[in-house]
Design an enzyme around this catalytic site. Structure first.
Site, PDB file in Angstrom:
ATOM      1  N   GLU A 130      18.279  -2.357   3.105  1.00 36.59           N
ATOM      2  CA  GLU A 130      18.569  -0.931   3.378  1.00 36.59           C
ATOM      3  C   GLU A 130      17.378  -0.248   4.033  1.00 36.59           C
ATOM      4  OE1 GLU A 130      19.754  -0.361  -0.750  1.00 36.59           O
ATOM      5  OE2 GLU A 130      21.691   0.394  -0.054  1.00 36.59           O
TER       6      GLU A 130
ATOM      7  N   ALA B 275      15.001  -3.050  -4.516  1.00 30.80           N
ATOM      8  CA  ALA B 275      14.366  -2.116  -5.434  1.00 30.80           C
ATOM      9  C   ALA B 275      13.897  -2.898  -6.660  1.00 30.80           C
ATOM     10  CB  ALA B 275      15.351  -1.024  -5.828  1.00 30.80           C
TER      11      ALA B 275
ATOM     12  N   GLU C  67      23.400  -6.706  -4.687  1.00 30.89           N
ATOM     13  CA  GLU C  67      23.517  -5.826  -5.854  1.00 30.89           C
ATOM     14  C   GLU C  67      24.696  -6.193  -6.734  1.00 30.89           C
ATOM     15  OE1 GLU C  67      22.863  -4.814  -2.779  1.00 30.89           O
ATOM     16  OE2 GLU C  67      21.417  -3.186  -2.758  1.00 30.89           O
TER      17      GLU C  67
ATOM     18  N   GLY D  68      17.702  -3.153  -1.504  1.00 28.43           N
ATOM     19  CA  GLY D  68      16.939  -2.042  -0.938  1.00 28.43           C
ATOM     20  C   GLY D  68      16.049  -2.481   0.220  1.00 28.43           C
TER      21      GLY D  68
HETATM   22  N1  DAK Z   1      12.673  -6.546  -8.559  1.00 31.38           N
HETATM   23  C1  DAK Z   1      11.696  -6.948  -9.394  1.00 31.38           C
HETATM   24  N2  DAK Z   1      11.114  -8.166  -9.329  1.00 31.38           N
HETATM   25  C2  DAK Z   1      11.557  -9.025  -8.413  1.00 31.38           C
HETATM   26  C3  DAK Z   1      12.578  -8.678  -7.498  1.00 31.38           C
HETATM   27  C4  DAK Z   1      13.150  -7.357  -7.597  1.00 31.38           C
HETATM   28  N3  DAK Z   1      14.095  -6.904  -6.748  1.00 31.38           N
HETATM   29  N4  DAK Z   1      12.809  -9.735  -6.696  1.00 31.38           N
HETATM   30  C5  DAK Z   1      11.955 -10.699  -7.084  1.00 31.38           C
HETATM   31  N5  DAK Z   1      11.199 -10.278  -8.106  1.00 31.38           N
HETATM   32  C6  DAK Z   1      10.157 -11.010  -8.809  1.00 31.38           C
HETATM   33  C7  DAK Z   1      10.730 -12.094  -9.712  1.00 31.38           C
HETATM   34  O1  DAK Z   1      11.136 -11.550 -10.947  1.00 31.38           O
HETATM   35  C8  DAK Z   1       9.543 -13.015  -9.843  1.00 31.38           C
HETATM   36  O2  DAK Z   1       8.636 -12.456 -10.764  1.00 31.38           O
HETATM   37  P1  DAK Z   1       7.879 -13.373 -11.863  1.00 31.38           P
HETATM   38  O3  DAK Z   1       8.971 -14.044 -12.618  1.00 31.38           O
HETATM   39  O4  DAK Z   1       7.070 -14.341 -11.026  1.00 31.38           O
HETATM   40  O5  DAK Z   1       7.069 -12.409 -12.655  1.00 31.38           O
HETATM   41  C9  DAK Z   1       8.895 -12.942  -8.490  1.00 31.38           C
HETATM   42  O6  DAK Z   1       9.361 -11.738  -7.885  1.00 31.38           O
HETATM   43  C10 DAK Z   1       9.281 -14.107  -7.563  1.00 31.38           C
HETATM   44  O7  DAK Z   1      10.689 -14.174  -7.542  1.00 31.38           O
HETATM   45  P2  DAK Z   1      11.524 -15.514  -7.872  1.00 31.38           P
HETATM   46  O8  DAK Z   1      10.770 -16.390  -8.828  1.00 31.38           O
HETATM   47  O9  DAK Z   1      12.892 -15.095  -8.259  1.00 31.38           O
HETATM   48  O10 DAK Z   1      11.513 -16.218  -6.445  1.00 31.38           O
HETATM   49  P3  DAK Z   1      12.606 -17.166  -5.824  1.00 31.38           P
HETATM   50  O11 DAK Z   1      12.010 -17.675  -4.561  1.00 31.38           O
HETATM   51  O12 DAK Z   1      13.113 -18.158  -6.826  1.00 31.38           O
HETATM   52  O13 DAK Z   1      13.858 -16.210  -5.476  1.00 31.38           O
HETATM   53  C11 DAK Z   1      14.904 -14.238  -4.583  1.00 31.38           C
HETATM   54  C12 DAK Z   1      13.717 -15.222  -4.506  1.00 31.38           C
HETATM   55  C13 DAK Z   1      14.615 -13.082  -3.614  1.00 31.38           C
HETATM   56  C14 DAK Z   1      16.186 -14.946  -4.127  1.00 31.38           C
HETATM   57  C15 DAK Z   1      15.082 -13.721  -6.037  1.00 31.38           C
HETATM   58  O14 DAK Z   1      13.812 -13.235  -6.499  1.00 31.38           O
HETATM   59  C16 DAK Z   1      16.056 -12.613  -6.168  1.00 31.38           C
HETATM   60  O15 DAK Z   1      17.283 -12.835  -6.184  1.00 31.38           O
HETATM   61  N6  DAK Z   1      15.555 -11.364  -6.318  1.00 31.38           N
HETATM   62  C17 DAK Z   1      16.395 -10.205  -6.568  1.00 31.38           C
HETATM   63  C18 DAK Z   1      17.158  -9.779  -5.334  1.00 31.38           C
HETATM   64  C19 DAK Z   1      18.056  -8.596  -5.620  1.00 31.38           C
HETATM   65  O16 DAK Z   1      18.978  -8.665  -6.470  1.00 31.38           O
HETATM   66  N7  DAK Z   1      17.820  -7.502  -4.941  1.00 31.38           N
HETATM   67  C20 DAK Z   1      18.619  -6.248  -5.100  1.00 31.38           C
HETATM   68  C21 DAK Z   1      17.979  -5.377  -6.167  1.00 31.38           C
HETATM   69  S1  DAK Z   1      18.905  -3.872  -6.435  1.00 31.38           S
HETATM   70  C22 DAK Z   1      18.399   3.610  -4.421  1.00 31.38           C
HETATM   71  C23 DAK Z   1      17.445   2.956  -3.680  1.00 31.38           C
HETATM   72  C24 DAK Z   1      17.451   1.564  -3.641  1.00 31.38           C
HETATM   73  C25 DAK Z   1      18.359   0.845  -4.373  1.00 31.38           C
HETATM   74  C26 DAK Z   1      19.319   1.510  -5.102  1.00 31.38           C
HETATM   75  C27 DAK Z   1      19.341   2.908  -5.147  1.00 31.38           C
HETATM   76  N8  DAK Z   1      18.443   5.067  -4.495  1.00 31.38           N
HETATM   77  C28 DAK Z   1      17.478   5.759  -3.645  1.00 31.38           C
HETATM   78  C29 DAK Z   1      19.362   5.760  -5.291  1.00 31.38           C
HETATM   79  C30 DAK Z   1      18.278  -0.601  -4.309  1.00 31.38           C
HETATM   80  C31 DAK Z   1      18.714  -1.441  -5.262  1.00 31.38           C
HETATM   81  C32 DAK Z   1      18.370  -2.858  -5.176  1.00 31.38           C
HETATM   82  O17 DAK Z   1      17.708  -3.304  -4.267  1.00 31.38           O
END
Ligand code: DAK
Length: 257
Positions: free
Chosen positions: A111, A65, A131, A108
């Site tokens: 998921e 997300a 998360e 997400g």
């Molecule tokens: N959100 C926003 N931006 C994101 C992102 C995300 N989840 N993942 C990556 N980006 C963005 C980065 O900020 C970066 O943007 P700029 O800095 O270039 O502007 C760009 O994408 C490229 O990412 P990286 O520079 O970080 O690229 P790397 O290759 O170094 O790393 C990575 C890739 C996937 C390992 C890293 O980006 C990362 O760790 N991303 C976050 C992964 C994460 O924590 N995902 C879980 C998020 S929480 C719900 C529904 C859904 C959810 C909850 C509730 N309901 C219906 C109630 C879900 C929650 C989640 O998913």
């Protein structure tokens, strides 16, 4: 219909939806999820389409997300913002939905893939629920669907300690159906979707519904549900056609009636 965050195409009888926010690794904001649900619903209602495929790009299916969108929100805002309805609608499609996953399927993104009926992965796919690193837990079914797919021991490790699964591991543990090279995973997912789309439509629909009921019901309730669907199919023209075709050693012509 045109969308801002997704692209749609039809390949034979398979409806394809590409998540299209490559700059942020297809981070799933609310608008994207609503568009995805709308596009799936349109394919679900389209008689020319028999199954759907959701994909991202080779680097990312979806990295979760949209953290930027979620970061400032309060609990009440999360509760009242209509974040959930797009997600809920996706799991309600009647036709089969296949996730074609390459690169990151995190949070997400993982998921969303698990909400689909099958997952076809590229060799570079990475599945995880990171998360915990953000001080939260999965919120779109991760704690419930992952344990059913890979079992408690591994689900705990993935959710509590950000253990990531490679495509081969995901296959080995039963999370994904098939793994292909990056060059061919999407074609293979479309091929699988078209194979299913060529089958008897009502039987496919009731088969999906019956399998999914196993998540919700006790064994005896599920068996009764399956049996009613089984008997119901004997009221369809396709059942008569399928059995007649078998007995006459010819190919069946499905009508979806
Ligand atoms: N959100 C926003 N931006 C994101 C992102 C995300 N989840 N993942 C990556 N980006 C963005 C980065 O900020 C970066 O943007 P700029 O800095 O270039 O502007 C760009 O994408 C490229 O990412 P990286 O520079 O970080 O690229 P790397 O290759 O170094 O790393 C990575 C890739 C996937 C390992 C890293 O980006 C990362 O760790 N991303 C976050 C992964 C994460 O924590 N995902 C879980 C998020 S929480 C719900 C529904 C859904 C959810 C909850 C509730 N309901 C219906 C109630 C879900 C929650 C989640 O998913």
């Amino acid at each position: 219909m045109s969308y801002e965050y997704i692209l749609t195409e039809v390949h034979d009888r398979a409806g394809l939806i590409r998540l299209n926010r490559p700059r942020v690794l297809n981070a799933l904001n609310v608008a994207l999820m609503n568009e995805l649900a709308d596009a799936l619903a349109a394919f679900d209602a389209d008689e020319a389409v028999g199954a759907m495929v959701i994909t991202g790009n080779n680097r990312a299916f979806a990295a979760g997300a949209d953290i930027e969108e979620m970061a400032p929100r309060s609990a009440v805002e999360m509760l009242t913002a209509d974040m959930i309805s797009g997600w809920d609608r996706i799991a309600q499609m009647r036709k089969p939905v296949i996730a074609a996953v390459s690169g990151y399927a995190l949070g997400g993104g993982c998921e969303l893939a698990m909400m689909c009926d099958m997952i076809v992965a590229s060799e570079t796919a990475v599945f995880g629920q990171p998360e915990i690193n953000l001080g939260i837990i999965p919120g779109a079914g991760g704690t419930q669907r992952l344990i059913r797919a890979v079992g408690k021991a591994l689900a705990m490790e993935i959710i509590l300690n950000d253990r990531r699964l490679s495509a081969d591991e995901a296959y080995q543990f039963g999370l994904v159906n098939r793994v292909y090279p990056v060059d061919s995973y999407l074609d293979e997912a479309l091929r699988l979707a078209n194979e299913i789309a060529a089958r008897a439509p009502i039987a496919v629909r009731l088969a999906k519904e019956s399998v999914n009921k196993a998540y919700e019901m006790t064994l005896s309730e599920g068996l009764a549900f399956e049996r009613r669907n089984f008997y119901f199919l004997f009221s369809t023209e396709d059942q008569k056609e399928g059995m007649d075709a078998f007995l006459k050693r010819r190919d069946p012509q499905w009508k979806g009636r």
